[in-house]
Design a protein around this motif. Structure first.
Motif, PDB file in Angstrom:
ATOM      1  N   ARG A   1      89.365  22.772 -40.742  1.00 22.91           N
ATOM      2  CA  ARG A   1      89.975  23.257 -41.984  1.00 22.91           C
ATOM      3  C   ARG A   1      91.447  23.496 -41.706  1.00 22.91           C
ATOM      4  O   ARG A   1      91.812  24.201 -40.783  1.00 22.91           O
ATOM      5  CB  ARG A   1      89.304  24.543 -42.440  1.00 22.91           C
TER       6      ARG A   1
ATOM      7  N   SER B   1      95.212  24.609 -43.192  1.00 18.81           N
ATOM      8  CA  SER B   1      95.857  25.368 -44.262  1.00 18.81           C
ATOM      9  C   SER B   1      96.764  24.420 -45.060  1.00 18.81           C
ATOM     10  O   SER B   1      97.061  23.304 -44.633  1.00 18.81           O
ATOM     11  CB  SER B   1      96.678  26.520 -43.679  1.00 18.81           C
ATOM     12  N   ARG B   2      97.200  24.881 -46.185  1.00 20.32           N
ATOM     13  CA  ARG B   2      98.101  24.102 -47.023  1.00 20.32           C
ATOM     14  C   ARG B   2      99.370  23.749 -46.250  1.00 20.32           C
ATOM     15  O   ARG B   2      99.854  22.619 -46.320  1.00 20.32           O
ATOM     16  CB  ARG B   2      98.444  24.894 -48.276  1.00 20.32           C
ATOM     17  N   ASN B   3      99.931  24.672 -45.489  1.00 18.32           N
ATOM     18  CA  ASN B   3     101.150  24.425 -44.702  1.00 18.32           C
ATOM     19  C   ASN B   3     100.897  23.397 -43.606  1.00 18.32           C
ATOM     20  O   ASN B   3     101.739  22.525 -43.369  1.00 18.32           O
ATOM     21  CB  ASN B   3     101.661  25.722 -44.091  1.00 18.32           C
ATOM     22  N   GLN B   4      99.762  23.495 -42.930  1.00 14.81           N
ATOM     23  CA  GLN B   4      99.448  22.533 -41.875  1.00 14.81           C
ATOM     24  C   GLN B   4      99.323  21.121 -42.462  1.00 14.81           C
ATOM     25  O   GLN B   4      99.826  20.145 -41.885  1.00 14.81           O
ATOM     26  CB  GLN B   4      98.157  22.933 -41.157  1.00 14.81           C
ATOM     27  N   THR B   5      98.662  21.000 -43.586  1.00 10.04           N
ATOM     28  CA  THR B   5      98.519  19.707 -44.251  1.00 10.04           C
ATOM     29  C   THR B   5      99.897  19.150 -44.622  1.00 10.04           C
ATOM     30  O   THR B   5     100.181  17.968 -44.421  1.00 10.04           O
ATOM     31  CB  THR B   5      97.641  19.844 -45.515  1.00 10.04           C
ATOM     32  N   PHE B   6     100.733  20.008 -45.137  1.00  8.79           N
ATOM     33  CA  PHE B   6     102.080  19.600 -45.519  1.00  8.79           C
ATOM     34  C   PHE B   6     102.854  19.097 -44.303  1.00  8.79           C
ATOM     35  O   PHE B   6     103.497  18.043 -44.355  1.00  8.79           O
ATOM     36  CB  PHE B   6     102.819  20.773 -46.183  1.00  8.79           C
TER      37      PHE B   6
END
Length: 159
Positions: free
Chosen positions: A3, A5-10
């Motif tokens: 999973r 986080s939104r920041n990691q995906t970005f």
């Protein structure tokens, strides 16, 4: 399952985009360098042909033309090379290909001179006469004009 986080995906997307752009840049730079190398070689061919260094021009053209068969200029230059080698039939094929790629060549007096001259040597005198007459009436170079008029005279006198 991992999973993110939104920041990691970005950050992963930014990294992938950066690597992609870097690869595209490297490939484009390689292509750009190849283009400029071939451009310089075509300019060298023009210079060699003008200096009547036919064999050297031919060597370069035999390398360039297969990579750029859609170049009207290289087809024209190769036609000149072949005509100078007295390979008029093959020269005509390249002159015709140059015209097919760039029909405006028929308004160029130097091209008309070479085209008509080649037709003359192929024995296609009526066609040659038409192109040479157009060239004679528009050419400004006195040396070309003299040669064109001499060819026209030969045609009129039964070559």
């Amino acid at each position: 399952m991992i999973r993110l986080s939104r920041n990691q995906t970005f950050y992963i997307l930014i990294a992938v985009a950066f690597v992609t752009l870097l690869v595209i840049y490297v490939l484009a730079e390689k292509q750009n360098q190849s283009f400029w190398t071939d451009y310089a070689a075509s300019e060298q061919v023009a210079k060699l042909l003008a200096e009547n260094q036919i064999d050297q021009a031919g060597e370069i053209l035999e390398d360039l033309l297969p990579r750029h068969p859609e170049s009207f200029q290289l087809n024209w230059y190769y036609g000149i090379y072949l005509a100078e080698k007295k390979e008029y039939r093959q020269a005509q094929q390249h002159y015709d290909r140059a015209v097919e790629l760039a029909p405006d060549l028929m308004a160029d007096t130097v091209f008309l001179w070479r085209y008509g001259k080649n037709l003359f040597y192929l024995g296609e005198l009526e066609q040659a006469k038409g192109y040479l007459e157009i060239c004679s009436s528009t050419v400004t170079d006195p040396e070309i004009k003299a040669e064109v008029d001499q060819l026209l005279s030969q045609i009129q006198n039964g070559a």
